[in-house]
Design an enzyme around this catalytic site. Sequence first.
Site, PDB file in Angstrom:
ATOM      1  N   GLY A 245      32.285 -36.513  91.838  1.00 49.81           N
ATOM      2  CA  GLY A 245      33.071 -38.087  91.423  1.00 49.81           C
ATOM      3  C   GLY A 245      33.241 -38.556  91.274  1.00 49.81           C
ATOM      4  N   PRO A 283      32.296 -34.506  97.156  1.00 45.63           N
ATOM      5  CA  PRO A 283      32.202 -35.594  97.103  1.00 45.63           C
ATOM      6  C   PRO A 283      30.664 -36.052  97.552  1.00 45.63           C
ATOM      7  CG  PRO A 283      34.377 -35.783  98.712  1.00 45.63           C
ATOM      8  CD  PRO A 283      34.005 -34.300  97.743  1.00 45.63           C
ATOM      9  N   GLY A 284      30.179 -36.692  96.923  1.00 45.74           N
ATOM     10  CA  GLY A 284      28.791 -37.205  97.629  1.00 45.74           C
ATOM     11  C   GLY A 284      29.359 -38.922  97.432  1.00 45.74           C
ATOM     12  N   ARG A 320      17.881 -46.422  90.553  1.00 43.26           N
ATOM     13  CA  ARG A 320      19.418 -46.439  89.888  1.00 43.26           C
ATOM     14  C   ARG A 320      19.401 -47.347  88.868  1.00 43.26           C
ATOM     15  NH1 ARG A 320      24.146 -46.721  90.902  1.00 43.26           N
ATOM     16  NH2 ARG A 320      25.063 -45.281  90.027  1.00 43.26           N
ATOM     17  N   TYR A 324      19.672 -46.044  85.538  1.00 41.98           N
ATOM     18  CA  TYR A 324      21.019 -45.593  84.398  1.00 41.98           C
ATOM     19  C   TYR A 324      21.534 -47.626  83.936  1.00 41.98           C
ATOM     20  CZ  TYR A 324      20.810 -42.312  87.669  1.00 41.98           C
ATOM     21  OH  TYR A 324      21.018 -39.856  88.263  1.00 41.98           O
ATOM     22  N   CYS A 351       4.439 -51.523  88.847  1.00 41.92           N
ATOM     23  CA  CYS A 351       3.483 -52.319  87.285  1.00 41.92           C
ATOM     24  C   CYS A 351       4.905 -51.457  86.206  1.00 41.92           C
ATOM     25  CB  CYS A 351       2.223 -51.668  86.969  1.00 41.92           C
ATOM     26  SG  CYS A 351       1.103 -52.923  88.861  1.00 41.92           S
ATOM     27  N   GLU A 352       6.096 -52.188  86.582  1.00 43.57           N
ATOM     28  CA  GLU A 352       6.198 -51.603  84.816  1.00 43.57           C
ATOM     29  C   GLU A 352       7.416 -52.431  84.840  1.00 43.57           C
ATOM     30  OE1 GLU A 352       8.019 -47.773  83.441  1.00 43.57           O
ATOM     31  OE2 GLU A 352       6.464 -46.590  85.162  1.00 43.57           O
ATOM     32  N   TYR A 384      22.486 -41.711  95.993  1.00 49.25           N
ATOM     33  CA  TYR A 384      21.240 -41.582  95.518  1.00 49.25           C
ATOM     34  C   TYR A 384      20.513 -43.120  95.590  1.00 49.25           C
ATOM     35  CZ  TYR A 384      25.183 -38.500  93.721  1.00 49.25           C
ATOM     36  OH  TYR A 384      26.002 -37.258  93.795  1.00 49.25           O
TER      37      TYR A 384
HETATM   38  N1  LLP Z   1      29.233 -31.610  92.450  1.00 42.51           N
HETATM   39  C1  LLP Z   1      28.315 -30.910  91.346  1.00 42.51           C
HETATM   40  C2  LLP Z   1      28.279 -30.160  91.240  1.00 42.51           C
HETATM   41  C3  LLP Z   1      27.873 -33.034  91.362  1.00 42.51           C
HETATM   42  O1  LLP Z   1      26.847 -32.368  89.976  1.00 42.51           O
HETATM   43  C4  LLP Z   1      27.850 -33.363  91.698  1.00 42.51           C
HETATM   44  C5  LLP Z   1      26.585 -34.837  91.316  1.00 42.51           C
HETATM   45  C6  LLP Z   1      28.501 -33.856  92.591  1.00 42.51           C
HETATM   46  C7  LLP Z   1      29.745 -32.347  93.189  1.00 42.51           C
HETATM   47  C8  LLP Z   1      28.796 -35.190  93.268  1.00 42.51           C
HETATM   48  O2  LLP Z   1      28.604 -36.102  92.445  1.00 42.51           O
HETATM   49  P1  LLP Z   1      29.792 -37.307  93.995  1.00 42.51           P
HETATM   50  O3  LLP Z   1      30.983 -36.660  94.668  1.00 42.51           O
HETATM   51  O4  LLP Z   1      28.556 -37.896  94.739  1.00 42.51           O
HETATM   52  O5  LLP Z   1      29.667 -38.188  92.352  1.00 42.51           O
HETATM   53  N2  LLP Z   1      22.056 -39.710  91.090  1.00 42.51           N
HETATM   54  C9  LLP Z   1      23.587 -40.484  90.020  1.00 42.51           C
HETATM   55  C10 LLP Z   1      24.834 -39.472  89.824  1.00 42.51           C
HETATM   56  C11 LLP Z   1      24.332 -37.818  89.884  1.00 42.51           C
HETATM   57  C12 LLP Z   1      25.287 -36.780  90.397  1.00 42.51           C
HETATM   58  C13 LLP Z   1      24.790 -35.704  90.328  1.00 42.51           C
HETATM   59  N3  LLP Z   1      25.922 -34.419  90.283  1.00 42.51           N
HETATM   60  C14 LLP Z   1      23.796 -41.533  89.833  1.00 42.51           C
HETATM   61  O6  LLP Z   1      22.908 -42.275  90.963  1.00 42.51           O
HETATM   62  O7  LLP Z   1      24.719 -41.777  89.562  1.00 42.51           O
END
Ligand code: LLP
EC number: 4.1.1.20
Length: 426
Positions: A245, A283-284, A320, A324, A351-352, A384
Amino acid sequence: MNHWWEIPKHQTSRNNQLWIANQKATRLAKQFQTPLFVYNANRIRENYRRLCEAFDATGAPYSIHYAMKANPHPAILALLRKLGARIDAVSPNEVRLAKQTGFSPEKIFFTGTSVSNDDLTELIASGVLINIDSFSQMRRLTEKKFDGNASIRWNPGTGAGIHDHTITGGKFIKFGIPEKFILKAFQTARTNGLCVVGLHQHIGSGWLGNDVQKFLKTVEKTISVGKKAEKILSKPLEFIDFGGGPGIRYQEKQTDFPIEKYAQGIANAMKKNSLNCPVVIEPGRFIVGDAGILLTEVNTVETKNIPVIGVNAGFNALIRPAFYGAYHEIVNANRLHTPVKVASMVAGNLCESGDVFNTDKYSLRKLPKTREGDILAILNAGAYGRAMASNYNLRERPAEILIDEKKTRVITRKETFRQLIQNQKP
Ligand code: LLP
């Protein structure tokens, strides 16, 4: 001249030009063709290390599971594996790829939702830890005589995120076991003889400093559930997982994520409540988000009812903004400081009418007076971005390159028309 988005040695401006990891963006665009995702290996390493340093400073045991959904490229996985990262996977294929990239099963956690029986069979055979999302999944794991490690994901009742779609705690949320059933879940797991070793929460994705306090309240709640779970299981938990997150700075008005406050807050809460097991985070975005940019070339510049800059990428490459309303900084890579600014729509080639890289079609972006053939860089596209790309309008997903010090290489070739249709029968 300094721009708010500059990051030393990673993303800089020199002579009116954008440089990425000491390479001129326009030169990369010419050499590798656009649209193109460009990643800087050193920035990924730096982000990973910044997290480690923040947790090292707390003295508490922890491990970092990279949420590979953010960017599952094997070259990036390999790079993070070398730094000691572990993996958070959400599908059997992610587990497969992580294993292929050299992560051993005990370093991989699977946190899926609406998991099928076939998926469960494959996951059990793969030897990874399964993070249970529902009573249904628990029942089916028991029926399948799962004797590997499991944890339970709960929904602590509140969430936070960059957009409503990325909030994963609260009432109208499909993930995890809700508060009113969580103790029952541990009791059932024990009765069923499942080997539950951890507790998990993930309240959402892409929150910043303002939400750390809210996050830390859920940490307290999760710790309190963890302590009750230990009593129910009659053994200490092997870990407690606070999910992913931590956000990144997409806009000038935002501030950097306060990792020290976050890490210290978690460690303090653990200590205060005398819970001594290691902490896991997933974290991602924080690791790869600002390490990648999308380069795209300007096809058309024209004042229609409004000034429109048409580029050679669309939301099939980076969804994104359209999905979003997400803000991504857009810079003209070969005219960084040109003073004349024109409020423009940066429009994709699909085409949108919602296919724009501004936050929406009404929010024009002030950009230097742009010419056809210019290269625009859409920043913070490392997480993402390519991971959510599609073939809409029968467009190929873009190529990806990785710059690692002096070496630059194509890590994903652009798709071909043939690949797009190869599984279809007339
Ligand atoms: N752990 C779980 C269980 C998750 O569902 C997620 C993200 C993460 C970790 C990693 O979250 P991060 O650290 O990357 O915030 N597509 C969206 C984000 C969707 C996230 C889904 N789950 C975007 O582009 O903002």
